[in-house]
Design an enzyme around this catalytic site. Structure first.
Site, PDB file in Angstrom:
ATOM      1  N   LYS A  13       0.832  -1.219   0.000  1.00 47.48           N
ATOM      2  CA  LYS A  13       0.000   0.000   0.000  1.00 47.48           C
ATOM      3  C   LYS A  13       0.866   1.269   0.000  1.00 47.48           C
ATOM      4  O   LYS A  13       0.684   2.155  -0.819  1.00 47.48           O
ATOM      5  CB  LYS A  13      -0.924   0.038   1.242  1.00 47.48           C
ATOM      6  CG  LYS A  13      -1.833  -1.162   1.400  1.00 47.48           C
ATOM      7  CD  LYS A  13      -2.720  -1.035   2.625  1.00 47.48           C
ATOM      8  CE  LYS A  13      -1.988  -1.039   3.956  1.00 47.48           C
ATOM      9  NZ  LYS A  13      -1.332  -2.316   4.319  1.00 47.48           N
ATOM     10  N   ARG A  88      -9.351   0.658   9.211  1.00 49.99           N
ATOM     11  CA  ARG A  88      -8.805  -0.662   9.542  1.00 49.99           C
ATOM     12  C   ARG A  88      -9.791  -1.486  10.349  1.00 49.99           C
ATOM     13  O   ARG A  88      -9.484  -2.624  10.710  1.00 49.99           O
ATOM     14  CB  ARG A  88      -7.543  -0.459  10.357  1.00 49.99           C
ATOM     15  CG  ARG A  88      -6.275  -0.939   9.714  1.00 49.99           C
ATOM     16  CD  ARG A  88      -5.186  -0.616  10.688  1.00 49.99           C
ATOM     17  NE  ARG A  88      -3.951  -1.238  10.406  1.00 49.99           N
ATOM     18  CZ  ARG A  88      -2.974  -0.677   9.722  1.00 49.99           C
ATOM     19  NH1 ARG A  88      -3.137   0.507   9.187  1.00 49.99           N
ATOM     20  NH2 ARG A  88      -1.826  -1.315   9.575  1.00 49.99           N
ATOM     21  N   ARG A 126      12.017  -5.610   5.089  1.00 51.77           N
ATOM     22  CA  ARG A 126      11.895  -4.155   4.894  1.00 51.77           C
ATOM     23  C   ARG A 126      12.859  -3.417   5.833  1.00 51.77           C
ATOM     24  O   ARG A 126      13.031  -3.800   6.986  1.00 51.77           O
ATOM     25  CB  ARG A 126      10.466  -3.695   5.181  1.00 51.77           C
ATOM     26  CG  ARG A 126      10.324  -2.183   5.100  1.00 51.77           C
ATOM     27  CD  ARG A 126       8.891  -1.719   5.067  1.00 51.77           C
ATOM     28  NE  ARG A 126       8.138  -2.132   6.231  1.00 51.77           N
ATOM     29  CZ  ARG A 126       6.834  -1.885   6.378  1.00 51.77           C
ATOM     30  NH1 ARG A 126       6.164  -1.277   5.422  1.00 51.77           N
ATOM     31  NH2 ARG A 126       6.214  -2.275   7.462  1.00 51.77           N
ATOM     32  N   ARG A 159      12.002  -1.445  11.393  1.00 46.32           N
ATOM     33  CA  ARG A 159      10.912  -1.054  12.300  1.00 46.32           C
ATOM     34  C   ARG A 159      10.709  -2.152  13.339  1.00 46.32           C
ATOM     35  O   ARG A 159      10.790  -3.343  13.011  1.00 46.32           O
ATOM     36  CB  ARG A 159       9.609  -0.891  11.501  1.00 46.32           C
ATOM     37  CG  ARG A 159       9.419   0.478  10.911  1.00 46.32           C
ATOM     38  CD  ARG A 159       8.291   0.549   9.905  1.00 46.32           C
ATOM     39  NE  ARG A 159       7.012  -0.026  10.320  1.00 46.32           N
ATOM     40  CZ  ARG A 159       5.894   0.046   9.590  1.00 46.32           C
ATOM     41  NH1 ARG A 159       5.893   0.675   8.427  1.00 46.32           N
ATOM     42  NH2 ARG A 159       4.782  -0.504  10.009  1.00 46.32           N
ATOM     43  N   ARG A 170       0.547  -9.029  13.711  1.00 46.59           N
ATOM     44  CA  ARG A 170      -0.153  -8.041  12.868  1.00 46.59           C
ATOM     45  C   ARG A 170      -1.081  -8.751  11.884  1.00 46.59           C
ATOM     46  O   ARG A 170      -2.170  -8.262  11.579  1.00 46.59           O
ATOM     47  CB  ARG A 170       0.858  -7.184  12.102  1.00 46.59           C
ATOM     48  CG  ARG A 170       1.522  -6.143  12.977  1.00 46.59           C
ATOM     49  CD  ARG A 170       2.776  -5.593  12.341  1.00 46.59           C
ATOM     50  NE  ARG A 170       2.562  -4.728  11.206  1.00 46.59           N
ATOM     51  CZ  ARG A 170       3.522  -4.355  10.347  1.00 46.59           C
ATOM     52  NH1 ARG A 170       4.760  -4.774  10.529  1.00 46.59           N
ATOM     53  NH2 ARG A 170       3.255  -3.562   9.359  1.00 46.59           N
TER      54      ARG A 170
HETATM   55  P1  AP5 Z   1       4.891  -1.464   1.970  1.00 43.81           P
HETATM   56  O1  AP5 Z   1       4.467  -0.781   0.728  1.00 43.81           O
HETATM   57  O2  AP5 Z   1       5.638  -0.656   2.958  1.00 43.81           O
HETATM   58  O3  AP5 Z   1       3.652  -2.221   2.644  1.00 43.81           O
HETATM   59  P2  AP5 Z   1       2.328  -1.651   3.306  1.00 43.81           P
HETATM   60  O4  AP5 Z   1       1.191  -2.351   2.696  1.00 43.81           O
HETATM   61  O5  AP5 Z   1       2.325  -0.150   3.289  1.00 43.81           O
HETATM   62  O6  AP5 Z   1       2.530  -2.222   4.762  1.00 43.81           O
HETATM   63  P3  AP5 Z   1       2.817  -1.525   6.155  1.00 43.81           P
HETATM   64  O7  AP5 Z   1       3.494  -2.549   7.016  1.00 43.81           O
HETATM   65  O8  AP5 Z   1       3.515  -0.226   6.050  1.00 43.81           O
HETATM   66  O9  AP5 Z   1       1.401  -1.278   6.553  1.00 43.81           O
HETATM   67  P4  AP5 Z   1       0.687  -1.621   7.806  1.00 43.81           P
HETATM   68  O10 AP5 Z   1      -0.629  -1.494   7.229  1.00 43.81           O
HETATM   69  O11 AP5 Z   1       0.853  -2.805   8.617  1.00 43.81           O
HETATM   70  O12 AP5 Z   1       1.379  -0.582   8.790  1.00 43.81           O
HETATM   71  P5  AP5 Z   1       1.056   0.927   9.048  1.00 43.81           P
HETATM   72  O13 AP5 Z   1       2.276   1.678   8.882  1.00 43.81           O
HETATM   73  O14 AP5 Z   1      -0.180   1.345   8.330  1.00 43.81           O
HETATM   74  O15 AP5 Z   1       5.780  -2.733   1.540  1.00 43.81           O
HETATM   75  C1  AP5 Z   1       6.347  -3.594   2.498  1.00 43.81           C
HETATM   76  C2  AP5 Z   1       7.702  -4.128   1.980  1.00 43.81           C
HETATM   77  O16 AP5 Z   1       7.459  -4.881   0.783  1.00 43.81           O
HETATM   78  C3  AP5 Z   1       8.697  -3.037   1.584  1.00 43.81           C
HETATM   79  O17 AP5 Z   1       9.987  -3.463   1.917  1.00 43.81           O
HETATM   80  C4  AP5 Z   1       8.553  -2.909   0.057  1.00 43.81           C
HETATM   81  O18 AP5 Z   1       9.742  -2.494  -0.547  1.00 43.81           O
HETATM   82  C5  AP5 Z   1       8.171  -4.341  -0.328  1.00 43.81           C
HETATM   83  N1  AP5 Z   1       7.262  -4.390  -1.473  1.00 43.81           N
HETATM   84  C6  AP5 Z   1       6.179  -3.611  -1.712  1.00 43.81           C
HETATM   85  N2  AP5 Z   1       5.583  -3.986  -2.871  1.00 43.81           N
HETATM   86  C7  AP5 Z   1       6.317  -5.039  -3.352  1.00 43.81           C
HETATM   87  C8  AP5 Z   1       6.192  -5.865  -4.510  1.00 43.81           C
HETATM   88  N3  AP5 Z   1       5.199  -5.699  -5.412  1.00 43.81           N
HETATM   89  N4  AP5 Z   1       7.092  -6.864  -4.679  1.00 43.81           N
HETATM   90  C9  AP5 Z   1       8.105  -7.043  -3.790  1.00 43.81           C
HETATM   91  N5  AP5 Z   1       8.278  -6.291  -2.676  1.00 43.81           N
HETATM   92  C10 AP5 Z   1       7.388  -5.300  -2.461  1.00 43.81           C
HETATM   93  O19 AP5 Z   1       0.639   0.835  10.599  1.00 43.81           O
HETATM   94  C11 AP5 Z   1       1.574   0.558  11.611  1.00 43.81           C
HETATM   95  C12 AP5 Z   1       0.854   0.422  12.930  1.00 43.81           C
HETATM   96  O20 AP5 Z   1       0.186   1.663  13.251  1.00 43.81           O
HETATM   97  C13 AP5 Z   1      -0.267  -0.623  12.968  1.00 43.81           C
HETATM   98  O21 AP5 Z   1       0.224  -1.920  13.239  1.00 43.81           O
HETATM   99  C14 AP5 Z   1      -1.154  -0.072  14.088  1.00 43.81           C
HETATM  100  O22 AP5 Z   1      -0.624  -0.343  15.360  1.00 43.81           O
HETATM  101  C15 AP5 Z   1      -1.085   1.427  13.867  1.00 43.81           C
HETATM  102  N6  AP5 Z   1      -2.146   1.921  12.958  1.00 43.81           N
HETATM  103  C16 AP5 Z   1      -1.974   2.486  11.739  1.00 43.81           C
HETATM  104  N7  AP5 Z   1      -3.151   2.801  11.195  1.00 43.81           N
HETATM  105  C17 AP5 Z   1      -4.104   2.435  12.090  1.00 43.81           C
HETATM  106  C18 AP5 Z   1      -5.526   2.491  12.071  1.00 43.81           C
HETATM  107  N8  AP5 Z   1      -6.204   2.990  11.013  1.00 43.81           N
HETATM  108  N9  AP5 Z   1      -6.197   1.999  13.147  1.00 43.81           N
HETATM  109  C19 AP5 Z   1      -5.530   1.530  14.229  1.00 43.81           C
HETATM  110  N10 AP5 Z   1      -4.181   1.431  14.302  1.00 43.81           N
HETATM  111  C20 AP5 Z   1      -3.470   1.886  13.223  1.00 43.81           C
END
Ligand code: AP5
Length: 216
Positions: A13, A88, A126, A159, A170
């Site tokens: 994402k 979420r 990552r 991270r 997660r």
């Molecule tokens: P990346 O693009 O970073 O993945 P992502 O889908 O953005 O995943 P995140 O881990 O950042 O999202 P998340 O939803 O768990 O965490 P968030 O920060 O929102 O890609 C991941 C890796 O894969 C990278 O290394 C990239 O290079 C690689 N990659 C990407 N695409 C690829 C491809 N096609 N092929 C190969 N490799 C690829 O949230 C963190 C924390 O915050 C949560 O756990 C929670 O505690 C809190 N939080 C955030 N939002 C909320 C909410 N709305 N409600 C409650 N708590 C929340």
């Protein structure tokens, strides 16, 4: 144009949202990034969120909804945005619908379909710049040897929530709380499923074409 990027942690994402947002001149609103900044700045919000995030849990709906309301009030949201990591939970989605009303509803929800094994591999490999937030990947986009960010010189780190045990937690939380949103948006006829397991470039090309169509 308001869209949501939905999918398991690590499905891509953030990687795609940052590029699309720049290309279409709209903000990427990542609740994860907002929370991480609050943690880094040591704010009250950051203090409340840190332990939950480190354990892979979800920050309370109340906090997140307040945070989103505040973000929507900023002028850069007037032409639309990409929601990355929000909503979420069903409660967050219902509140979002109420907040947007019928004037500016969500146009589409793009679901990134990726298998669990691939998710674990992506997240544990990552590495993130602690200064500008750029995401590297040890296999596909490794950071420089000295772990200094190639863009800003900041320190590149893993991270805390990208360690394997937390990643697995997660995913459990995702299945229980977030996956039901697929059905929620399918019923609203807004869900578009894309194959997120392909290369970053292939997914990006599809998304750019999709956005051009949605914009008409
Ligand atoms: P990346 O693009 O970073 O993945 P992502 O889908 O953005 O995943 P995140 O881990 O950042 O999202 P998340 O939803 O768990 O965490 P968030 O920060 O929102 O890609 C991941 C890796 O894969 C990278 O290394 C990239 O290079 C690689 N990659 C990407 N695409 C690829 C491809 N096609 N092929 C190969 N490799 C690829 O949230 C963190 C924390 O915050 C949560 O756990 C929670 O505690 C809190 N939080 C955030 N939002 C909320 C909410 N709305 N409600 C409650 N708590 C929340």
């Amino acid at each position: 144009m308001q869209t949501i990027f939905l999918g398991a942690p690590g499905c891509g994402k953030g990687t795609q949202a940052s590029v699309l947002a720049e290309k279409f001149s709209i903000p990427q609103i990542s609740t994860g990034d907002i929370l991480r900044k609050a943690v880094k700045d040591g704010t009250e919000l950051g203090k409340k969120a840190k332990a939950i995030m480190d354990a892979g849990g979800l920050v309370s709906d109340e906090i997140i909804i307040d945070l989103i309301k505040e973000r929507f009030n900023q002028p850069d949201c007037s032409k639309g945005y990409i929601l990355d990591g929000f909503p979420r939970t069903i409660t967050q989605a219902e509140n979002l619908d109420k907040l947007l009303g019928s004037k500016s509803p969500i146009k589409a929800v793009i679901y990134f379909d990726v298998q669990e094994d691939e998710i674990v591999k992506r997240l544990t490999s990552r590495r993130t710049c602690s200064s500008c937030g750029y995401n590297y990947n040890m296999f596909t986009d490794p950071p420089p040897a000295g772990m200094e960010c190639k863009f800003c010189g900041g320190k590149v780190i893993q991270r805390d929530d990208d360690k394997e045990a937390t990643v697995r937690n997660r995913l459990v939380v995702y299945k229980e709380k977030t996956e039901p949103l697929k059905n929620y948006y399918e019923k609203q006829d807004k869900l578009i499923v894309i194959d997120g397991a392909r290369s970053v470039e292939q997914v990006r090309t599809e998304l750019i074409e999709l956005y051009k169509k949605l914009a008409h």
